[in-house]
Design a protein around this motif. Structure first.
Motif, PDB file in Angstrom:
ATOM      1  N   ALA A   1       3.408   9.987  -7.927  1.00  0.00           N
ATOM      2  CA  ALA A   1       4.115  10.584  -9.045  1.00  0.00           C
ATOM      3  C   ALA A   1       3.502  11.063 -10.079  1.00  0.00           C
ATOM      4  CB  ALA A   1       4.990   9.153  -9.460  1.00  0.00           C
ATOM      5  N   GLY A   2       1.959  10.735 -10.096  1.00  0.00           N
ATOM      6  CA  GLY A   2       1.236  10.899 -11.385  1.00  0.00           C
ATOM      7  C   GLY A   2       0.950  12.574 -11.463  1.00  0.00           C
TER       8      GLY A   2
ATOM      9  N   ALA B   1       0.912  -1.137  -0.100  1.00  0.00           N
ATOM     10  CA  ALA B   1       0.012  -0.160   0.169  1.00  0.00           C
ATOM     11  C   ALA B   1       1.000   1.321   0.097  1.00  0.00           C
ATOM     12  CB  ALA B   1      -0.969   0.070   1.336  1.00  0.00           C
ATOM     13  N   THR B   2       2.039   1.157   0.654  1.00  0.00           N
ATOM     14  CA  THR B   2       2.778   2.439   0.715  1.00  0.00           C
ATOM     15  C   THR B   2       3.453   2.475  -0.679  1.00  0.00           C
ATOM     16  OG1 THR B   2       3.482   2.039   3.203  1.00  0.00           O
ATOM     17  CG2 THR B   2       4.893   2.981   1.636  1.00  0.00           C
ATOM     18  N   GLU B   3       3.703   1.691  -1.277  1.00  0.00           N
ATOM     19  CA  GLU B   3       4.388   1.695  -2.524  1.00  0.00           C
ATOM     20  C   GLU B   3       3.242   2.034  -3.591  1.00  0.00           C
ATOM     21  OE1 GLU B   3       7.549   1.522  -3.669  1.00  0.00           O
ATOM     22  OE2 GLU B   3       7.966   1.475  -1.381  1.00  0.00           O
ATOM     23  N   GLY B   4       2.060   1.814  -3.277  1.00  0.00           N
ATOM     24  CA  GLY B   4       0.929   2.026  -4.315  1.00  0.00           C
ATOM     25  C   GLY B   4       0.743   3.607  -3.893  1.00  0.00           C
ATOM     26  N   LEU B   5       0.897   4.099  -2.841  1.00  0.00           N
ATOM     27  CA  LEU B   5       0.716   5.726  -2.739  1.00  0.00           C
ATOM     28  C   LEU B   5       1.911   6.176  -3.273  1.00  0.00           C
ATOM     29  CD1 LEU B   5      -0.737   8.239  -1.544  1.00  0.00           C
ATOM     30  CD2 LEU B   5       0.495   7.659   0.906  1.00  0.00           C
ATOM     31  N   LYS B   6       3.043   5.908  -3.440  1.00  0.00           N
ATOM     32  CA  LYS B   6       4.245   6.589  -3.892  1.00  0.00           C
ATOM     33  C   LYS B   6       3.892   6.663  -5.491  1.00  0.00           C
ATOM     34  CE  LYS B   6       7.630   5.118  -0.710  1.00  0.00           C
ATOM     35  NZ  LYS B   6       9.056   4.207  -0.356  1.00  0.00           N
ATOM     36  N   ALA B   7       3.534   5.473  -6.005  1.00  0.00           N
ATOM     37  CA  ALA B   7       3.226   5.496  -7.560  1.00  0.00           C
ATOM     38  C   ALA B   7       1.982   6.337  -8.053  1.00  0.00           C
ATOM     39  CB  ALA B   7       2.738   3.970  -7.909  1.00  0.00           C
TER      40      ALA B   7
ATOM     41  N   ALA C   1      -3.285  14.021  -6.876  1.00  0.00           N
ATOM     42  CA  ALA C   1      -1.879  14.262  -7.323  1.00  0.00           C
ATOM     43  C   ALA C   1      -2.500  14.409  -8.866  1.00  0.00           C
ATOM     44  CB  ALA C   1      -1.421  12.565  -7.398  1.00  0.00           C
ATOM     45  N   GLY C   2      -2.130  15.659  -9.162  1.00  0.00           N
ATOM     46  CA  GLY C   2      -2.779  15.987 -10.675  1.00  0.00           C
ATOM     47  C   GLY C   2      -3.967  16.204 -10.409  1.00  0.00           C
ATOM     48  N   GLN C   3      -4.787  15.748 -11.358  1.00  0.00           N
ATOM     49  CA  GLN C   3      -6.199  15.514 -11.479  1.00  0.00           C
ATOM     50  C   GLN C   3      -6.851  14.418 -10.690  1.00  0.00           C
ATOM     51  OE1 GLN C   3      -7.825  18.322 -12.584  1.00  0.00           O
ATOM     52  NE2 GLN C   3      -5.716  19.270 -12.735  1.00  0.00           N
ATOM     53  N   GLN C   4      -6.010  13.537 -10.139  1.00  0.00           N
ATOM     54  CA  GLN C   4      -6.661  12.337  -9.557  1.00  0.00           C
ATOM     55  C   GLN C   4      -6.606  12.555  -7.955  1.00  0.00           C
ATOM     56  OE1 GLN C   4      -5.257   7.908 -10.532  1.00  0.00           O
ATOM     57  NE2 GLN C   4      -3.814   8.793  -9.877  1.00  0.00           N
ATOM     58  N   SER C   5      -7.958  12.173  -7.462  1.00  0.00           N
ATOM     59  CA  SER C   5      -8.140  11.983  -6.365  1.00  0.00           C
ATOM     60  C   SER C   5      -7.028  10.896  -5.507  1.00  0.00           C
ATOM     61  CB  SER C   5      -9.744  11.698  -5.934  1.00  0.00           C
ATOM     62  OG  SER C   5      -9.804  11.237  -4.560  1.00  0.00           O
ATOM     63  N   ILE C   6      -6.344  11.112  -4.569  1.00  0.00           N
ATOM     64  CA  ILE C   6      -5.786  10.161  -3.971  1.00  0.00           C
ATOM     65  C   ILE C   6      -6.317   9.143  -3.314  1.00  0.00           C
ATOM     66  CG2 ILE C   6      -3.856   9.704  -2.314  1.00  0.00           C
ATOM     67  CD1 ILE C   6      -2.499  12.292  -3.059  1.00  0.00           C
TER      68      ILE C   6
END
Length: 152
Positions: free
Chosen positions: A70-71, A61-67, A93-98
């Motif tokens: 990066a968006g 999950a931590t790696e998923g948040l990092k990815a 992150a950009g236009q994407q809701s985290i």
């Protein structure tokens, strides 16, 4: 100080504000912890048995948040402060809701208590697709229960 953090997040590029991922639902911005709003991700040390195999879902999950981070440029809006004094913020992150991206990817549970039903469609999609914590015959403990059972 918390208002300053949100201003840094909203007005600065990631190069100007030092952003560190603590776990799947917490970041540190210029040294200040920010709890991401509306979802709960596995704790960093949490594991889960999926299809008979023990997996480090907290790290995943931590790696998923990092990815996701990066968006695009990180933007956040303060929603509240939690009982630990951390800023609770809804972030993009950009236009994407985290929050939507973490729940949709299967690396977090929606928290309708806070986000109403905003992330429930994303969670239903992740469950149907068998992503992350919903993969195969997963037996994943909710993070709140894990925290309760593993208090420091």
């Amino acid at each position: 100080m918390c208002l300053l953090i949100v201003l840094l997040l909203a007005l600065s590029s990631p190069a100007l504000a030092a952003v560190e991922v603590v776990d799947g639902d917490t970041i540190r911005v210029d040294g200040q912890r920010v709890r991401l709003w509306g979802y709960d991700a596995p704790e960093r040390l949490q594991s889960c048995r999926i299809n008979g195999v023990e997996r480090a879902i907290g790290e995943e999950a931590t790696e998923g948040l990092k990815a996701i981070l990066a968006g695009g440029e990180l933007r956040c809006t303060t929603k509240d402060h939690d009982r630990y004094g951390r800023t609770v913020a809804e972030c993009w992150a950009g236009q994407q809701s985290i929050g939507d991206a973490m729940v949709r990817s299967g690396w977090a549970w929606a928290l309708p208590r806070y986000s109403k039903e905003l992330f429930l469609p994303a969670q239903e999609e992740a469950e149907r697709a068998g992503r992350g914590i919903w993969a195969g015959h997963a037996n994943c403990e909710a993070p709140a229960r894990f925290r309760q059972d593993h208090r420091r």
